[in-house]
Design a protein around this motif. Structure first.
Motif, PDB file in Angstrom:
ATOM      1  N   LYS A   1       0.645   5.635  -0.131  1.00 32.56           N
ATOM      2  CA  LYS A   1      -0.210   6.808   0.013  1.00 32.56           C
ATOM      3  C   LYS A   1       0.089   7.794  -1.110  1.00 32.56           C
ATOM      4  CE  LYS A   1      -1.709  10.032   3.546  1.00 32.56           C
ATOM      5  NZ  LYS A   1      -1.470  10.516   4.926  1.00 32.56           N
ATOM      6  N   HIS A   2      -0.942   8.248  -1.802  1.00 34.05           N
ATOM      7  CA  HIS A   2      -0.776   9.222  -2.883  1.00 34.05           C
ATOM      8  C   HIS A   2      -0.318  10.552  -2.281  1.00 34.05           C
ATOM      9  CE1 HIS A   2      -1.699  11.903  -6.240  1.00 34.05           C
ATOM     10  NE2 HIS A   2      -1.707  10.818  -7.003  1.00 34.05           N
TER      11      HIS A   2
ATOM     12  N   LYS B   1      -0.549  13.708  -3.237  1.00 31.09           N
ATOM     13  CA  LYS B   1      -1.441  14.864  -3.314  1.00 31.09           C
ATOM     14  C   LYS B   1      -2.816  14.573  -2.726  1.00 31.09           C
ATOM     15  CE  LYS B   1      -3.427  18.175  -6.552  1.00 31.09           C
ATOM     16  NZ  LYS B   1      -3.495  18.611  -7.957  1.00 31.09           N
ATOM     17  N   TYR B   2      -3.388  13.433  -3.079  1.00 32.84           N
ATOM     18  CA  TYR B   2      -4.767  13.138  -2.682  1.00 32.84           C
ATOM     19  C   TYR B   2      -4.867  12.344  -1.385  1.00 32.84           C
ATOM     20  CZ  TYR B   2      -5.559  14.796  -7.376  1.00 32.84           C
ATOM     21  OH  TYR B   2      -5.580  15.563  -8.503  1.00 32.84           O
ATOM     22  N   HIS B   3      -3.754  11.880  -0.843  1.00 30.72           N
ATOM     23  CA  HIS B   3      -3.702  11.185   0.443  1.00 30.72           C
ATOM     24  C   HIS B   3      -4.586   9.940   0.491  1.00 30.72           C
ATOM     25  CE1 HIS B   3      -1.420  14.614   1.791  1.00 30.72           C
ATOM     26  NE2 HIS B   3      -2.400  15.411   1.422  1.00 30.72           N
ATOM     27  N   LYS B   4      -4.776   9.313  -0.639  1.00 31.78           N
ATOM     28  CA  LYS B   4      -5.538   8.067  -0.699  1.00 31.78           C
ATOM     29  C   LYS B   4      -4.545   6.909  -0.806  1.00 31.78           C
ATOM     30  CE  LYS B   4      -8.977   5.652  -3.431  1.00 31.78           C
ATOM     31  NZ  LYS B   4      -9.890   5.705  -4.570  1.00 31.78           N
ATOM     32  N   PHE B   5      -4.845   5.822  -0.123  1.00 31.57           N
ATOM     33  CA  PHE B   5      -3.971   4.659  -0.187  1.00 31.57           C
ATOM     34  C   PHE B   5      -4.309   3.824  -1.414  1.00 31.57           C
ATOM     35  CE2 PHE B   5      -3.389   5.813   4.195  1.00 31.57           C
ATOM     36  CZ  PHE B   5      -2.050   5.560   4.401  1.00 31.57           C
ATOM     37  N   MET B   6      -3.273   3.497  -2.176  1.00 32.35           N
ATOM     38  CA  MET B   6      -3.446   2.703  -3.386  1.00 32.35           C
ATOM     39  C   MET B   6      -2.707   1.388  -3.220  1.00 32.35           C
ATOM     40  SD  MET B   6      -2.781   5.636  -6.254  1.00 32.35           S
ATOM     41  CE  MET B   6      -1.100   5.851  -5.719  1.00 32.35           C
ATOM     42  N   LYS B   7      -3.254   0.335  -3.780  1.00 32.42           N
ATOM     43  CA  LYS B   7      -2.606  -0.966  -3.736  1.00 32.42           C
ATOM     44  C   LYS B   7      -1.730  -1.100  -4.980  1.00 32.42           C
ATOM     45  CE  LYS B   7      -3.489  -5.797  -2.922  1.00 32.42           C
ATOM     46  NZ  LYS B   7      -4.506  -6.834  -2.698  1.00 32.42           N
TER      47      LYS B   7
ATOM     48  N   TYR C   1       0.839  -1.189   0.000  1.00 33.71           N
ATOM     49  CA  TYR C   1       0.000   0.000   0.000  1.00 33.71           C
ATOM     50  C   TYR C   1       0.875   1.240   0.000  1.00 33.71           C
ATOM     51  CZ  TYR C   1      -4.257  -2.607   0.830  1.00 33.71           C
ATOM     52  OH  TYR C   1      -5.329  -3.458   0.702  1.00 33.71           O
TER      53      TYR C   1
END
Length: 87
Positions: free
Chosen positions: A39-40, A42-48, A37
């Motif tokens: 963390k993006h 800029k957008y602070h979303k976790f991506m797999k 995982y």
């Protein structure tokens, strides 16, 4: 096959990764998919994120779908630089 030269020459521990076997069609080689995982920024979303590694499987003991542990070692071929540690 042991890869102790990596540890002694660089004075640090080799990487150890855990993943799922996705291919075992090559001779003495398996392809392991390792996910993580991230963390993006800029957008602070976790991506797999997943990445595929080729690993040396001397005894050809694992099959597709098995969860395995692989360890970094010296380059064994053009793009194979991990060995199978445990099933």
């Amino acid at each position: 096959m042991t890869c102790n030269t990596m540890e002694t020459s660089m004075n640090k521990m080799p990487k150890t990764l855990t993943g799922v076997v996705v291919s075992d069609k090559m001779q003495k080689t398996i392809v392991v998919k390792v996910g993580r995982y991230v963390k993006h920024p800029k957008y602070h979303k976790f991506m797999k994120i997943s990445k595929r590694y080729k690993a040396h499987n001397e005894n050809q003991t694992v099959a597709i779908g098995d969860t395995v542990t692989i360890q970094e070692c010296r380059p064994l071929s053009k793009d194979k630089h991990f060995i199978l540690l445990a099933k």
